[in-house]
Design an enzyme around this catalytic site. Structure first.
Site, PDB file in Angstrom:
ATOM      1  N   ASP A 182      24.418 -41.040 -11.922  1.00 34.76           N
ATOM      2  CA  ASP A 182      24.049 -39.815 -11.234  1.00 34.76           C
ATOM      3  C   ASP A 182      25.342 -39.218 -10.661  1.00 34.76           C
ATOM      4  O   ASP A 182      26.418 -39.810 -10.744  1.00 34.76           O
ATOM      5  CB  ASP A 182      23.003 -40.115 -10.143  1.00 34.76           C
ATOM      6  CG  ASP A 182      22.228 -38.863  -9.748  1.00 34.76           C
ATOM      7  OD1 ASP A 182      21.133 -38.990  -9.196  1.00 34.76           O
ATOM      8  OD2 ASP A 182      22.737 -37.747 -10.008  1.00 34.76           O
TER       9      ASP A 182
HETATM   10  C1  GLC Z   1      21.740 -34.821  -8.597  1.00 31.57           C
HETATM   11  C2  GLC Z   1      20.418 -35.554  -8.788  1.00 31.57           C
HETATM   12  C3  GLC Z   1      20.038 -35.749 -10.228  1.00 31.57           C
HETATM   13  C4  GLC Z   1      20.581 -34.617 -11.081  1.00 31.57           C
HETATM   14  C5  GLC Z   1      22.103 -34.741 -11.046  1.00 31.57           C
HETATM   15  C6  GLC Z   1      22.787 -33.643 -11.875  1.00 31.57           C
HETATM   16  O1  GLC Z   1      22.407 -35.369  -7.500  1.00 31.57           O
HETATM   17  O2  GLC Z   1      20.271 -36.804  -8.120  1.00 31.57           O
HETATM   18  O3  GLC Z   1      18.605 -35.818 -10.274  1.00 31.57           O
HETATM   19  O4  GLC Z   1      20.112 -34.725 -12.412  1.00 31.57           O
HETATM   20  O5  GLC Z   1      22.610 -34.714  -9.715  1.00 31.57           O
HETATM   21  O6  GLC Z   1      22.564 -32.399 -11.294  1.00 31.57           O
END
Ligand code: GLC
Length: 732
Positions: free
Chosen positions: A281
């Site tokens: 993430d």
């Molecule tokens: C965010 C979220 C995730 C998302 C990622 C990219 O922090 O936790 O769900 O897909 O970053 O935007």
């Protein structure tokens, strides 16, 4: 948007289909030419802007140079198709091997045509609607530069203080698993088509169990709970062919998921059989330094790649240190090869080597907000809303009722919820406008802000309400009070909304609440003042149109809760599939020493599976085809459902089991099936469910997922608190 490449024509020819073996050969051949640095480059997702979230993770000016150097495999969150084209052109023409980039976005409940948020859509209990919403989202995304979407979000949730419950499919693992399949299949229909996008199951795993509902907080889940509740939806997504899994920010067994070898290799790969790409993430790899299991970014790179992280989002530990770690023999180069191979395989599966620009459309607006897409969004919205209270048939409203529409959401376009994809809230239909356009006699007052102590608008609201027959309050949360980083310790109506309700109720008129929210709220303080309560969640682009139809009975509410509404936040976490405890309330041996609170009931305000309709359904005649269930056999469970009202409507019939006495304590109820039916006036339908031994299985005392012989109660009904009961015996 100005098209800088108006002279460019992009082919839309059919893309060649290849077998897995053919793709493997092509990837092997390509990798034989790649340097170690270029292989590592495929393990990095570059961001669209330097991050203010967790520190400037990269200087966006390096973006182009990194792409030219072959040091980027994918791009996060780019929406401008001109930029997407330019970056892809740079990768394909200016880098040594011309490997195309993978463009990833967060399209989770709609791209430009917005659908209700995911918790709302789960309340349809209709996977076909989830499939349809995902297919429309994929179509609009795949025609505006997106190759892969970071969806579905599969976190099981039990705590409405956590803001991201709005992205989930609720508190039940079976229902979430059914929805997971629908999402993946809706996004991925045919990855070589120009209408599909690859999907990404997230956040692996346990993010929804953040302690106290506090965002990014510690998670502490038993091994059995992990396998029984939190993993099933991921297994469903993997079995449905999802191409990517995203690691969660949190720890499991005190190890951050992004560097959790046991979970990423033993569980995800070996037990669940996932063969696709594992991505971190947003900076979650770097964050293992904050979790205090890595002292610097070099150790981050080492721990994450050994744990099984294939692709690093935003953080640059891989492109900064992996080459050095391999040369130091601290990291086996095979780990780089396997990760790079997975990323390149995905790009071949998407046809990006044949047509790197397949999803780039400079005229992408032409593919958005089509009539069919809006009709689909409306259909889903109508079935996502949940009628929670309807005293004395307060609803539906009558055409000739003089309505006072009051509240901060009455004229708001901010009705799409968090994670709004590429939406423009100005597309949203507004409740007030919809009522006026349909010729209703409606007056309006602002009433109060979402979330302030300002009562200066009360007087006007009282005056407008005083001149009306019925008060309709459009209240709740602002759409960005839920979603990521939006945990709330207090889940009551924010600001002075409760006081507004109390003041208006003093007028002695019928009071309807249309509740806009991304989470279950604590309504106990005002529920007695409310005659009709329609949970509108955030219904997306068609919100106003949908709500007018539901409020006036042009559509009959059919949604049912997939997440419990607590009596108060003090009960949280509260969920329907709880264990019985050693001193259950209904077995009071001691008039005091039993599982309860001194000051509130154990029961929630509105339970899992609950939702009203303008129709009235009666359940009767529950029966089973036989009392004993042998291996490889099925029992047919039947129930008669009759519509005893004068309104045709849809009804969700729910099937639960209760394991009576086995090697571990099991929940009092476990959802194992549901069917949504439509009954005309006075119509009766016999609904059947098949039960086999696999449905009764559970992780036993030895953590084997098996069906123990013994008695199982079978329940069928309209909600988790209103059930007919039968009993069967499962035998070896
Ligand atoms: C965010 C979220 C995730 C998302 C990622 C990219 O922090 O936790 O769900 O897909 O970053 O935007």
């Amino acid at each position: 948007m100005k098209n800088k490449f108006s002279d460019v024509t992009i082919s839309r020819n059919p893309l060649p289909k290849r077998s897995a073996e053919e793709i493997k050969e092509l990837v092997d051949k390509l990798m034989s030419k790649m340097t170690l640095a270029e292989k590592i480059g495929q393990m990095y997702e570059i961001g669209h802007s330097s991050s203010a979230i967790t520190g400037p993770e990269f200087d966006s000016n390096q973006t182009v140079q990194r792409i030219k150097d072959g040091l980027a495999g994918s791009v996060l969150g780019m929406y401008d198709n001109n930029v997407i084209y330019a970056l892809q052109k740079c990768a394909v023409e200016d880098s040594r091997l011309g490997i195309p980039l993978l463009f990833c976005n967060d399209i989770i409940h709609g791209c430009r045509t917005m659908f209700p948020h995911n918790l709302a859509m789960s309340c349809t209990w209709e996977p076909n609607l989830i499939y349809e919403a995902s297919k429309v989202s994929a179509y609009e995304s795949s025609h505006s530069g997106v190759n892969l979407t970071f969806s579905p979000m599969l976190d099981l949730v039990r705590d409405p203080r956590w803001g991201r419950v709005m992205e989930s499919s609720g508190e039940d693992p079976y229902l979430a698993s059914v929805m997971a399949k629908a999402y993946v299949e809706g996004y991925q229909q045919d990855l070589l088509s120009y209408d599909s996008v690859a999907s990404c199951a997230k956040h692996f795993v346990g993010y929804g169990a953040a302690l106290a509902g506090r965002e990014y907080n510690t998670v502490d889940i038993s091994k059995r709970a992990l396998h029984q509740y939190y993993l099933p939806s991921f297994k469903s997504a993997i079995d449905s062919g999802t191409k990517m899994v995203m690691t969660a920010f949190n720890v499991v067994n005190d190890v951050p998921m992004t560097a959790n070898k046991e979970m990423l290799r033993d569980v995800l790969r070996n037990q669940l059989g996932f063969k696709g790409v594992v991505i971190s993430d947003f900076t979650s790899s770097m964050e293992i330094t904050h979790h205090k299991i890595a002292k610097d970014m070099k150790e981050v790179a080492k721990k994450c790649v050994i744990a099984g992280l294939d692709h690093e989002m935003i953080s640059t530990s891989y492109i900064d240190y992996l080459e050095e770690l391999v040369k130091e023999k601290a990291v086996d180069p095979k780990l780089i090869d396997e990760a790079c191979h997975r990323v390149l395989t995905l790009k071949y599966e998407l046809g990006l080597f044949d047509n790197p620009y397949k999803n780039v459309y400079f005229d992408f607006e032409n593919y958005w907000l089509g009539e069919a897409a809006k009709a689909s969004s409306l259909k889903v919205a109508l079935e996502s809303a949940v009628l929670l209270k309807n005293e004395k048939n307060a609803l539906p409203l009558k055409q000739n009722e003089k309505i006072a529409l009051i509240g901060p959401l009455a004229k708001s376009k901010e009705v799409v919820g968090a994670w709004g994809g590429k939406c423009n809230v100005n597309d949203s239909s507004v409740l007030y406008d919809a009522l006026v356009e349909e010729g209703h006699d409606v007056s309006y007052a602002y009433g109060c802000d979402y979330n302030s102590s300002d009562k200066s608008h009360f007087a006007e609201a009282l005056e407008v309400a005083g001149a009306a027959d019925t008060i309709v309050l459009a209240i709740g949360e602002q759409q960005h009070m839920s979603g990521e980083a939006n945990a709330r310790s207090n889940i009551k109506l924010p600001g002075v909304q409760e006081e507004l309700i109390n003041e208006l109720k003093k007028l002695g008129k019928k009071l309807i609440v249309v509740l806009f929210t991304g989470r279950p709220l604590d309504l106990t303080g005002v529920i007695d003042q409310i005659d009709g309560l329609l949970c509108a969640w955030f219904l997306g682009t068609q919100s106003g149109i949908a709500l007018e139809k539901l409020l006036y009975g042009k559509a009959n509410p059919s949604g049912k809760l997939t997440m419990t509404f607590p009596y108060t936040v003090g009960q949280v976490p509260i969920f329907y599939n709880n264990l019985n405890t050693g001193r259950p309330l209904n077995k009071v041996y001691f008039d005091h020493y039993t599982t309860r609170y001194l000051d509130i009931p154990n029961t929630p305000l509105f339970p899992f599976g609950f939702g009203l309709s303008y129709s009235k359904f009666e359940y009767s005649n529950l029966r089973v085809s036989k009392k004993t269930l042998s291996p490889n056999e099925k029992i047919i469970v039947s129930v008669d459902v009759k519509n005893v009202s004068k309104v045709a409507g849809k009804e969700i019939v729910e099937l639960y089991i209760e394991a009576t006495c086995f090697s571990v304590s099991r929940p009092n109820l476990e959802l194992k099936g549901f069917k949504k039916i439509e009954l005309d006036i006075a119509q009766t339908e016999t609904i059947e469910f098949e039960i086999d031994q696999q449905m009764l299985a559970y992780y036993n005392i030895d953590m084997q997922n098996i069906t123990e012989p013994g008695l199982y109660n079978i329940y069928v009904g309209p909600s988790s608190i209103d059930l007919l009961k039968e009993t069967i015996e499962s035998v070896n």
